[in-house]
Design a protein around this motif. Structure first.
Motif, PDB file in Angstrom:
ATOM      1  N   VAL A 132       0.915  -1.297   0.014  1.00  0.00           N
ATOM      2  CA  VAL A 132      -0.164   0.077   0.015  1.00  0.00           C
ATOM      3  C   VAL A 132       0.883   1.281  -0.023  1.00  0.00           C
ATOM      4  N   ASP A 133       0.105   2.333  -0.236  1.00  0.00           N
ATOM      5  CA  ASP A 133       0.841   3.541  -0.510  1.00  0.00           C
ATOM      6  C   ASP A 133       0.813   4.219   1.086  1.00  0.00           C
ATOM      7  N   ALA A 134       1.948   5.142   1.218  1.00  0.00           N
ATOM      8  CA  ALA A 134       1.727   5.716   2.564  1.00  0.00           C
ATOM      9  C   ALA A 134       0.850   6.901   2.344  1.00  0.00           C
ATOM     10  N   SER A 135      -0.407   6.695   2.348  1.00  0.00           N
ATOM     11  CA  SER A 135      -1.515   7.689   2.187  1.00  0.00           C
ATOM     12  C   SER A 135      -1.735   8.449   3.480  1.00  0.00           C
ATOM     13  N   VAL A 136      -2.088   9.782   3.503  1.00  0.00           N
ATOM     14  CA  VAL A 136      -2.648  10.233   4.832  1.00  0.00           C
ATOM     15  C   VAL A 136      -3.614   9.312   5.538  1.00  0.00           C
ATOM     16  N   VAL A 137      -4.682   8.834   4.842  1.00  0.00           N
ATOM     17  CA  VAL A 137      -5.656   8.124   5.450  1.00  0.00           C
ATOM     18  C   VAL A 137      -5.046   6.817   6.173  1.00  0.00           C
ATOM     19  N   ARG A 138      -4.086   6.170   5.639  1.00  0.00           N
ATOM     20  CA  ARG A 138      -3.382   5.124   6.085  1.00  0.00           C
ATOM     21  C   ARG A 138      -2.671   5.515   7.401  1.00  0.00           C
TER      22      ARG A 138
END
Length: 487
Positions: free
Chosen positions: A277-283
Motif C-alpha cells: 500500500v502507499d503511505a497515504s494520509v488516510v493510512r
C-alpha cells in the motif's frame, strides 16, 4: 476416598504422636499434675496417719477410763484391794485385747496379767505378762473412790494395734493417687492435643500453600484465640488466592487489550514496508489512531498503578468536597457538552469538609464525569449532587443514560472490565477501577446503582470532618478503621 480440595495435600493431618511443642506442653502438664498428686498424696497419708493415731489414742483412753471405773467400783464394794473383785475390770481390758495391771497407792501390784492376784513382793514379770505386756502402747489412769486416789490401773495394748486400719487407709490413698495420676496424664494429653492441633494444622497448610497448593485451608473450628488464628489464616489464604487470580486475569486482560492495536500496527507497517500500500494520509492516520489507543491503554495502566499505590503517597489535608465537585464539573463541562449531554449541579452544604488529598479526589471525580461522557447518549442529562450525613460526605453522579444491567453491576469497578453496552463506547475499563482505588485509599467507598428503566448513579462516600477540625465518631453501621492504616 476423595480428598477435600480445601485440605492441604501434604502434612494436612498431624501425626499420631505429639510434635516437639506438644511433647514440651505434655511434659509441663505432666510435671505439674504429678507434683500436685504427690503433694496431695503425702498430705493425705500424713493426715490419715495422724487421724488414726488420734482415734486409737482416744480409744485407749476410753478403755483405761472404763477399767479404772470398774476397779473403783470393786474397791468401793470390798473396802480394800485384798478382797476386791477385779473380774469386771479384767473383762473390759480383755475385750480391748489389752493387759491389765492394778497397783495400789504405794505402787504395789495388786493384779496383773491373766487375773492372778499378786502376793506381796511378787515380781511384775510373773504370771500374766506372757501376752506381751509392756511390748505395746500403754495408758495409765488413777483409780479414784469418793474423791480419793486409791491406786492406778495400767492398760497395755498389743504392739501394732491399729496397723490394720492404717494399712487399709494407706491402700485406698495410694490407689486414689495412682488413679489421679493416670487421669491427669490422660487429661494432659487431651489438652495438649487440643492446643497443638490447630497450630500443627496451620503450619501444614502454610507449607502446602508455599508448595503451590492455593486450595489448602485449615478448616478448623476451634474455640478462642486458636480458632481465631485458623480463621484468620484461612481468610489470608483466600485473599492470596483471589489476588493471584486477579493478577493472572489482569495479565490476560492487558495482553488482550494490547494485542489488537499492536496487531493492527504491525500489519499496517509491514504493508507499508513491503510496498503493498502507499503511505497515504488516510493510512497513516489509521496507524496513528492505533498508536494513540496503545498510548491511552498504557497511560490508563500507569494511572491504575499510581492509584493502587496512592495510599503510600497521599498528602492529606482538610478539603471541601463540595468545592472539589464543583471544580471537577467546571473542568469536564466542555467534554460533557461536546458529547451532547446536559450538566446540572445540585450543591449541598456549603462546607463539606473531609480529610483527603485534593488532587487525588479531583482525579477520581473527573473519572466519574468522563465515564458518564463516554457511555451516555447525546441528549442525556448528568446531575452532580453533594450531600452529607452526620458522619459522611457524599457526591452522586447520576445520569439518564442507558444504565447498567443488574448482573454487571458487581463488576463495574473491576480492572479492565467493560460491560456489553460499554464496549461500543470505547474505553479501557480502568477509569472506575482507579476511582475505587483512590476512594478506598481515603477510607471511603464508591457504589454503583442502575434502575430497570436506565440511568446510572455512582455514589462516593468519605468520612466527614467537623468544621472545627475534629473527626466525627463513626455512626451506626460504620466500621472504624484501625489508626495508622492509612496516612
Amino acid at each position: 476416598m476423595t480428598r477435600d480440595p480445601r485440605t492441604p495435600r501434604s502434612g494436612a493431618r498431624p501425626p499420631g504422636g505429639l510434635g516437639p511443642l506438644g511433647r514440651r506442653l505434655f511434659a509441663a502438664f505432666a510435671v505439674v499434675a504429678l507434683a500436685s498428686v504427690a503433694l496431695l498424696t503425702i498430705a493425705a497419708l500424713v493426715g490419715t496417719d495422724r487421724g488414726i493415731s488420734s482415734a486409737r489414742q482416744e480409744a485407749r483412753q476410753s478403755v483405761a477410763a472404763q477399767v479404772a471405773t470398774a476397779a473403783a467400783d470393786a474397791f468401793r464394794t470390798a473396802g480394800d484391794w485384798a478382797s476386791a473383785d477385779l473380774s469386771t475390770a479384767r473383762s473390759v481390758a480383755e475385750a480391748a485385747d489389752a493387759v491389765l495391771t492394778v497397783r495400789d497407792t504405794d505402787g504395789k501390784m495388786i493384779f496383773g496379767g491373766s487375773g492372778v492376784e499378786r502376793e506381796p513382793g511378787m515380781s511384775s514379770s510373773g504370771p500374766g505378762h506372757g501376752r506381751g505386756a509392756g511390748s505395746g502402747p500403754s495408758t495409765s489412769t488413777p483409780v479414784v473412790v469418793d474423791g480419793s486416789t486409791v491406786g492406778s490401773v495400767r492398760v497395755v495394748f498389743p504392739a501394732g494395734s491399729g496397723s490394720t486400719g492404717r494399712s487399709v487407709a494407706w491402700g485406698w490413698v495410694t490407689a486414689a493417687a495412682a488413679g489421679a495420676v493416670a487421669l491427669a496424664l490422660v487429661v494432659s494429653w487431651f489438652v495438649t492435643r487440643r492446643l497443638t492441633f490447630p497450630v500443627v494444622r496451620v503450619a501444614a497448610t502454610a507449607r502446602a500453600l508455599a508448595a503451590g497448593d492455593r486450595t489448602a485451608r485449615t478448616q478448623i473450628d476451634a474455640p478462642g484465640e486458636l480458632g481465631d488464628l485458623a480463621r484468620a489464616f484461612d481468610a489470608m489464604a483466600d485473599n492470596v488466592a483471589h489476588t493471584e487470580q486477579t493478577r493472572h486475569r489482569l495479565a490476560a486482560d492487558v495482553a488482550h487489550e494490547l494485542r489488537t492495536p499492536l496487531a493492527s500496527l504491525q500489519a499496517g507497517l509491514e504493508e507499508l514496508r513491503d510496498g503493498y500500500v502507499d503511505a497515504s494520509v488516510v493510512r497513516l492516520v489509521s496507524l496513528h489512531d492505533q498508536a494513540l489507543r496503545l498510548s491511552r491503554i498504557v497511560g490508563d495502566l500507569g494511572e491504575l498503578a499510581e492509584a493502587e499505590s496512592a495510599r503510600l503517597s497521599l498528602h492529606l489535608a482538610e478539603v471541601d468536597l463540595a468545592a472539589l465537585a464543583g471544580a471537577a464539573v467546571a473542568e469536564r463541562e466542555a467534554e460533557l457538552r461536546s458529547a451532547g449531554l446536559t450538566v446540572h449541579s445540585a450543591p449541598g452544604p456549603t462546607a463539606l469538609l473531609v480529610r483527603a488529598d485534593g488532587d487525588r479526589l479531583h482525579q477520581a471525580l473527573g473519572n466519574l464525569l468522563s465515564n458518564a461522557a463516554r457511555h451516555c447518549r447525546p441528549g442525556d442529562t448528568v446531575t452532580v449532587t453533594t450531600s452529607a450525613t452526620p458522619f459522611e460526605a457524599l457526591v452522586e453522579v447520576a445520569d439518564s443514560g442507558p444504565g447498567i444491567p443488574a448482573e454487571e453491576l458487581p463488576h463495574v469497578f473491576d480492572r479492565l472490565w467493560r460491560g456489553t453496552r460499554a464496549r461500543a463506547g470505547g474505553g479501557s475499563g480502568i477509569g472506575l477501577a482507579v476511582v475505587k482505588e483512590l476512594v478506598t485509599a481515603h477510607g471511603g467507598t464508591v457504589t454503583a446503582d442502575s434502575g430497570p428503566d436506565g440511568g446510572t448513579r455512582l455514589t462516593l462516600r468519605l468520612p466527614r470532618v467537623a468544621p472545627h477540625g475534629s473527626r466525627h465518631l463513626p455512626g451506626p453501621g460504620v466500621v472504624p478503621r484501625r489508626p495508622g492504616k492509612y496516612p
